[in-house]
Design an enzyme around this catalytic site. Structure first.
Site: not given
Ligand code: AMP
Length: 285
Positions: A32, A36, A147, A187
């Protein structure tokens, strides 16, 4: 914060809660960061109870190696979630999400499944839809937080909830991309970049912004194929090893080649690799 690994214990806890409570849900794969946490904070503001999940969903990875390399930082994740007041964390294992004999669903997503991310990661969006559908069935939230950094994923999940009528009981909240001070979209994959790589990676948002400005300033038609080629070249010159796409889509996620009316809402999306790490980003016009 309550932490559950088992589905029945999570369900029992959620059932025990006052039925009038609104539940917000933030699915993640962990490692995270502030991006997140912004989703979790928004859910905390807007709901009585917030559930976050951490599950590295094997079936959405096209390449086994990428799944193995995905960062896992559970202890830190728990601390971060506790520090912002998340109520509940769900950390299931692969077998409880996909028990033996579990039949994966096949969603009729249309073209969006096969373009851009879908083209480079075959099967990815079916994997994403399966896990989100499964998690929504377990958590039964009123609001789902996603996101916009993963814009195509947002559109795909929206479509899946429509196809399955889940949209009748869960509202999707799309949240802005959180960036570092240089504009780089946060990310989990950034953790695999060197300092030099992190610096160079800021080229992505700069070049997306430049393309947006070109479109907004244009008085005549803009040849988006040409703009895509020039932007791709620019990304490579800024130290990226390869560019999978630099593309333009309209509100229906249809790829567009020319734009004559610059009031038409569109989104520019790109995916490029640096130091072996594939990054994606997008900008809305
Ligand atoms: P992930 O853990 O990569 O599957 O992401 C989980 C959630 O967090 C998803 O809805 C992503 O789009 C969101 N997310 C990841 N990086 C960002 C960011 N930099 N800004 C906003 N939301 C994000």
């Amino acid at each position: 914060m309550k932490i559950f690994e088992q589905i029945d214990l999570l369900k029992a806890y959620l059932n025990e809660q006052n039925q009038n409570k609104s539940v917000g849900f933030v699915p993640t794969m962990g490692a995270l960061h502030e991006g997140h946490l912004a989703l979790v904070e928004k859910s905390i503001q807007e709901n009585d109870l917030t559930v976050c999940s951490i599950f590295v969903n094997k079936i959405q990875f096209t390449f086994e190696e990428d799944f193995a390399k995905y960062p896992r930082t559970l202890e830190e994740d728990i601390q971060l979630l506790e520090s912002i007041g998340c109520n509940c964390l769900f950390v299931p294992n692969q077998d409880s999400i996909y028990p033996e004999g579990y039949t994966l669903k096949a969603y009729n997503l249309g073209d969006i499944e096969y373009v851009l991310e879908g083209l480079y990661r075959p099967g990815h969006f079916q994997g994403v839809c399966n896990v989100v559908h499964r998690l929504l069935d377990i958590v039964q939230p009123h609001q789902l937080y996603l996101g916009l950094k993963d814009y195509q994923q947002c559109k795909v999940i929206e479509k899946m909830t429509h196809l399955t009528s889940l949209d009748k009981r869960v509202a999707i909240k799309f949240c802005e991309t959180i960036r570092n001070e240089d504009g780089l979209a946060l990310s989990s994959r950034n953790k695999r970049l060197s300092m030099n790589g992190l610096n160079k990676a800021t080229a992505l948002i700069k070049i997306l912004t430049k393309a947006k400005e070109r479109i907004l300033a244009a008085e005549n038609d803009v040849d988006l194929t040409l703009l895509s080629q020039e932007s791709t070249q620019n990304i490579l010159e800024n130290g990226f090893d390869s560019v999978d796409y630099f593309a333009f889509v309209n509100e229906n996620f249809e790829l567009i080649q020319t734009i004559s009316n610059n009031n038409q809402p569109l989104t520019i999306l790109t995916a490029a690799t640096i130091e072996g790490v594939r990054l994606i980003d997008n900008i809305k016009i």
